[in-house]
Design a protein around this motif. Structure first.
Motif, PDB file in Angstrom:
ATOM      1  N   ARG A  49       0.886  -1.067  -0.136  1.00  0.00           N
ATOM      2  CA  ARG A  49       0.004   0.027  -0.025  1.00  0.00           C
ATOM      3  C   ARG A  49       0.842   1.175   0.014  1.00  0.00           C
ATOM      4  O   ARG A  49       1.770   1.360   0.595  1.00  0.00           O
ATOM      5  CB  ARG A  49      -0.851   0.012   1.448  1.00  0.00           C
ATOM      6  N   ASP A  53      -1.726   6.719   1.519  1.00  0.00           N
ATOM      7  CA  ASP A  53      -3.187   6.338   1.579  1.00  0.00           C
ATOM      8  C   ASP A  53      -3.376   6.004   3.208  1.00  0.00           C
ATOM      9  O   ASP A  53      -2.743   4.926   3.520  1.00  0.00           O
ATOM     10  CB  ASP A  53      -3.223   5.244   0.827  1.00  0.00           C
ATOM     11  N   PRO A 133      -6.778  -1.517   7.348  1.00  0.00           N
ATOM     12  CA  PRO A 133      -7.551  -1.390   5.957  1.00  0.00           C
ATOM     13  C   PRO A 133      -7.844  -2.804   5.815  1.00  0.00           C
ATOM     14  O   PRO A 133      -8.102  -3.717   6.395  1.00  0.00           O
ATOM     15  CB  PRO A 133      -6.328  -1.028   5.230  1.00  0.00           C
ATOM     16  N   PRO A 212      -9.231   6.617   2.821  1.00  0.00           N
ATOM     17  CA  PRO A 212      -9.053   5.459   2.139  1.00  0.00           C
ATOM     18  C   PRO A 212     -10.206   5.477   0.834  1.00  0.00           C
ATOM     19  O   PRO A 212     -11.174   6.220   1.051  1.00  0.00           O
ATOM     20  CB  PRO A 212      -9.267   4.441   2.927  1.00  0.00           C
TER      21      PRO A 212
END
Length: 316
Positions: A49, A53, A133, A212
């Motif tokens: 990732r 973010d 996440p 996100p």
């Protein structure tokens, strides 16, 4: 990787700085102690990732909210009373105890209290807020079962098996402004529902990448996915799978997954990612076509996911 039935053991690993995949009502999350920067860094590494973010922090009590943010006004209390525990994330000014890596250097942090009992127990027993996440590789299809997690990140430290998620898409994310609330990401909690508590602010400019799921490409399968329209429905369907909602465009497809027997948009949301995973794993399918829906209520969230899932494929 181990699959655990013991939340106590999973909580122990969270406290030790390891990563645990766990179910929420929305999708499976990849969790770490939100107050441990080194543990949070492992999330970015494992998911591949980008560091710009930000992550959402999951809590199990209002007391934790007060520790993580600088201040809360009456609107926050009204929203938590109506929608928490549940699939609503609020982006609020962060306190100094929240590491910058969690928020990608932003002065705000996204926080929610999930309604899934496994998630709540994990947070309580871990005795810390959990940054999490979705438990998948960045940009890929969100996981709604433990099997989806195993497929995408088999090297995660531990997975808690919690069955299929009940909402099926990520939480609604909002940010409060002087005029009301902005929607940074649509979810199962709709603008209309939120407006019963706080006015909608459609005027204030939304900051880019302040939450996100704001990139143009996301939720994408490894196989080509297109939203059904006149051009995509004219393509060769002999090796194509259809994610069907209305039942009106199913003729000619190699395989069809109908996401709702009653034309209910919430059913579409619950079953959409699972249908994508199913076709992605099917050797007979080379192309995925997804039926669009009207952009009202939950339909906004569905179309947001479908557009982002097809974005790179449309550009190809």
């Amino acid at each position: 990787m181990s699959i655990l039935n013991s939340i106590d053991v999973a909580a122990k690993y969270i406290r030790e700085g390891k990563l645990v995949a766990f179910p929420t009502e929305t999708v499976y999350g990849l969790g770490a102690n939100a107050l441990d920067p080194m543990a949070v860094a492992k999330i970015f590494e494992l998911k591949e990732r980008p560091s710009f973010d930000p992550l959402i922090v999951h809590i199990a009590s209002i007391h934790q909210l007060q520790d993580l943010v600088l201040n809360t006004d009456e609107r926050v209390h009204k929203l938590t009373e109506k929608f928490w525990p549940g699939p609503l994330t609020m982006v609020l000014p962060k306190s100094n105890i929240v590491p910058d890596i969690v928020t990608s250097g932003l002065p705000t942090v996204g926080i929610r209290m999930p309604s899934n009992e496994i998630a709540l127990d994990l947070i309580r027993i871990s005795d810390c807020p959990i940054a999490a996440p979705s438990a998948n590789k960045f940009g890929r299809i969100s996981p709604t079962t433990a099997a989806h997690v195993r497929k995408q990140i088999p090297n995660v430290d531990y997975i808690i098996e919690g069955g299929k998620t009940t909402v099926g898409i990520e939480s609604t994310i909002i940010k409060l402004t002087d005029k009301g609330f902005q929607i940074l990401r649509n979810g199962i909690i709709t603008q209309e529902e939120l407006e019963t508590v706080v006015p909608f602010d459609g005027e204030t400019a939304i900051e880019k990448l302040s939450a996100p799921g704001m990139l143009k490409s996301h939720y994408s399968p490894r196989k080509k996915l297109l939203i059904a329209d006149s051009s995509s429905l004219d393509l060769d369907k002999s090796k194509a799978g259809l994610i069907s909602f209305s039942g009106e465009v199913e003729n000619g497809f190699c395989k069809v997954i109908r996401v709702s027997d009653r034309k209910d948009l919430k059913d579409y949301a619950v079953n959409m990612f699972e249908a994508m995973h199913s076709f992605e794993d099917d050797n007979e399918i080379e192309l995925i076509i997804a039926e669009p829906v009207c952009e009202t209520g939950v339909g906004r969230a569905i179309m947001d996911r479908l557009r982002k899932a097809e974005f790179n494929w449309r550009q190809a």
